[in-house]
Write a protein that holds these residues in place. Structure first.
Motif, mmCIF file in Angstrom:
data_model
loop_
_atom_site.group_PDB
_atom_site.id
_atom_site.type_symbol
_atom_site.label_atom_id
_atom_site.label_comp_id
_atom_site.label_asym_id
_atom_site.label_seq_id
_atom_site.Cartn_x
_atom_site.Cartn_y
_atom_site.Cartn_z
ATOM 1 N N ILE A 92 0.920 -0.978 0.028
ATOM 2 C CA ILE A 92 0.174 0.059 -0.139
ATOM 3 C C ILE A 92 1.028 1.681 -0.121
ATOM 4 C CG2 ILE A 92 -2.127 0.950 1.282
ATOM 5 C CD1 ILE A 92 -2.929 -1.420 0.458
ATOM 6 N N ASP A 93 0.371 2.260 -0.444
ATOM 7 C CA ASP A 93 1.212 3.499 -0.831
ATOM 8 C C ASP A 93 1.942 4.454 0.436
ATOM 9 O OD1 ASP A 93 1.725 3.092 -3.854
ATOM 10 O OD2 ASP A 93 -0.394 4.470 -3.987
ATOM 11 N N SER A 94 0.681 4.051 1.068
ATOM 12 C CA SER A 94 1.501 4.797 2.966
ATOM 13 C C SER A 94 0.520 4.336 4.004
ATOM 14 C CB SER A 94 1.231 6.326 2.710
ATOM 15 O OG SER A 94 -0.524 7.172 2.346
ATOM 16 N N MET A 95 0.707 4.568 4.720
ATOM 17 C CA MET A 95 0.917 3.644 6.218
ATOM 18 C C MET A 95 -0.462 5.109 6.431
ATOM 19 S SD MET A 95 4.365 3.468 8.182
ATOM 20 C CE MET A 95 3.888 5.227 9.747
ATOM 21 N N GLU A 96 -0.478 6.287 5.992
ATOM 22 C CA GLU A 96 -1.588 6.600 6.315
ATOM 23 C C GLU A 96 -3.378 6.258 5.411
ATOM 24 O OE1 GLU A 96 -3.797 11.447 5.797
ATOM 25 O OE2 GLU A 96 -1.969 11.240 6.091
ATOM 26 N N GLU A 97 -2.708 6.148 4.617
ATOM 27 C CA GLU A 97 -3.458 5.142 3.374
ATOM 28 C C GLU A 97 -4.225 3.564 4.037
ATOM 29 O OE1 GLU A 97 -4.667 3.253 -1.008
ATOM 30 O OE2 GLU A 97 -2.845 4.654 -0.477
ATOM 31 N N LEU A 98 -3.390 2.688 4.283
ATOM 32 C CA LEU A 98 -3.298 1.028 4.934
ATOM 33 C C LEU A 98 -4.655 1.793 6.443
ATOM 34 C CD1 LEU A 98 -3.021 -1.693 5.541
ATOM 35 C CD2 LEU A 98 -0.892 -1.407 6.269
ATOM 36 N N ALA A 99 -3.799 2.704 7.337
ATOM 37 C CA ALA A 99 -4.631 3.022 8.140
ATOM 38 C C ALA A 99 -5.906 2.751 7.868
ATOM 39 C CB ALA A 99 -4.475 4.036 9.064
ATOM 40 N N LYS A 100 -6.389 3.993 7.106
ATOM 41 C CA LYS A 100 -7.811 4.442 6.676
ATOM 42 C C LYS A 100 -8.104 3.112 6.335
ATOM 43 C CE LYS A 100 -10.118 8.212 3.473
ATOM 44 N NZ LYS A 100 -9.273 9.041 3.007
ATOM 45 N N ALA A 101 -7.758 1.673 5.301
ATOM 46 C CA ALA A 101 -8.392 1.012 4.483
ATOM 47 C C ALA A 101 -8.891 -0.388 6.165
ATOM 48 C CB ALA A 101 -7.420 0.390 3.766
ATOM 49 N N CYS A 102 -8.077 0.684 6.775
ATOM 50 C CA CYS A 102 -8.168 -0.732 8.427
ATOM 51 C C CYS A 102 -9.499 -0.018 9.286
ATOM 52 C CB CYS A 102 -6.972 -1.059 8.868
ATOM 53 S SG CYS A 102 -6.082 -1.910 7.898
ATOM 54 N N HIS A 103 -9.386 1.259 8.805
ATOM 55 C CA HIS A 103 -10.309 1.216 9.436
ATOM 56 C C HIS A 103 -10.498 2.545 11.109
ATOM 57 C CE1 HIS A 103 -13.554 0.975 6.610
ATOM 58 N NE2 HIS A 103 -13.838 0.000 6.903
ATOM 59 N N VAL A 104 -9.233 2.415 10.918
ATOM 60 C CA VAL A 104 -8.578 3.217 11.903
ATOM 61 C C VAL A 104 -7.650 4.489 12.022
ATOM 62 C CG1 VAL A 104 -7.336 0.301 13.434
ATOM 63 C CG2 VAL A 104 -5.808 2.082 11.632
ATOM 64 N N GLU A 105 -7.432 5.280 13.045
ATOM 65 C CA GLU A 105 -6.618 6.930 12.950
ATOM 66 C C GLU A 105 -5.271 6.806 12.856
ATOM 67 O OE1 GLU A 105 -9.026 9.936 14.934
ATOM 68 O OE2 GLU A 105 -11.193 9.121 14.480
ATOM 69 N N VAL A 106 -4.530 5.777 13.139
ATOM 70 C CA VAL A 106 -3.534 5.582 13.287
ATOM 71 C C VAL A 106 -2.613 4.911 12.588
ATOM 72 C CG1 VAL A 106 -1.907 4.951 14.931
ATOM 73 C CG2 VAL A 106 -3.697 5.295 16.285
ATOM 74 N N LYS A 107 -1.644 5.899 11.996
ATOM 75 C CA LYS A 107 -1.359 5.450 11.281
ATOM 76 C C LYS A 107 -0.255 3.386 11.628
ATOM 77 C CE LYS A 107 0.555 9.477 9.235
ATOM 78 N NZ LYS A 107 1.757 10.310 8.666
ATOM 79 N N THR A 108 -0.136 2.583 10.309
ATOM 80 C CA THR A 108 -0.111 1.537 10.397
ATOM 81 C C THR A 108 1.615 0.781 9.009
ATOM 82 O OG1 THR A 108 -0.539 -1.087 11.096
ATOM 83 C CG2 THR A 108 -2.190 0.192 9.840
ATOM 84 N N ALA A 109 1.552 0.055 9.801
ATOM 85 C CA ALA A 109 3.107 -0.444 9.151
ATOM 86 C C ALA A 109 2.379 -1.750 8.677
ATOM 87 C CB ALA A 109 4.216 -0.460 9.310
ATOM 88 N N THR A 110 1.802 -2.450 8.855
ATOM 89 C CA THR A 110 1.305 -3.296 8.506
ATOM 90 C C THR A 110 0.125 -4.436 9.001
ATOM 91 O OG1 THR A 110 2.199 -5.047 9.781
ATOM 92 C CG2 THR A 110 3.796 -4.959 7.906
#
Length: 80
Positions: free
Chosen positions: A56-74
């Motif tokens: 995924i392009d960014s930690m922010e985009e991954l967090a958004k896809a997971c419906h969380v507010e904190v950036k996530t690496a995996t």
């Protein structure tokens, strides 16, 4: 978006590694902008188990896809 949006999942590298060790991961998602030392172990474990890795392009985009507010690496999609 990605399957991670709706399916059962774990979020974060620690949880992803735990799920990989249990053998219950269908797919892992890795943010391209995450630090390599954080994501490398999960990627290696996924490859050794033939688990697909989706970048995924960014930690922010991954967090958004997971419906969380904190950036996530995996994150990982869990087998049903």
């Amino acid at each position: 978006m990605h399957n991670i949006t709706n399916g059962p999942k774990v979020i974060g590298t620690k949880q992803t590694l735990r799920a990989l060790n249990k053998g219950i991961v269908e797919t892992i998602y890795v943010a391209k902008d995450a630090q390599k030392q954080i994501t490398l172990r999960a990627q290696e474990l996924a490859q050794s188990q033939d688990v697909p890795i989706v970048f995924i392009d960014s930690m922010e985009e991954l967090a958004k896809a997971c419906h969380v507010e904190v950036k996530t690496a995996t994150a990982a999609l869990i087998k049903n």
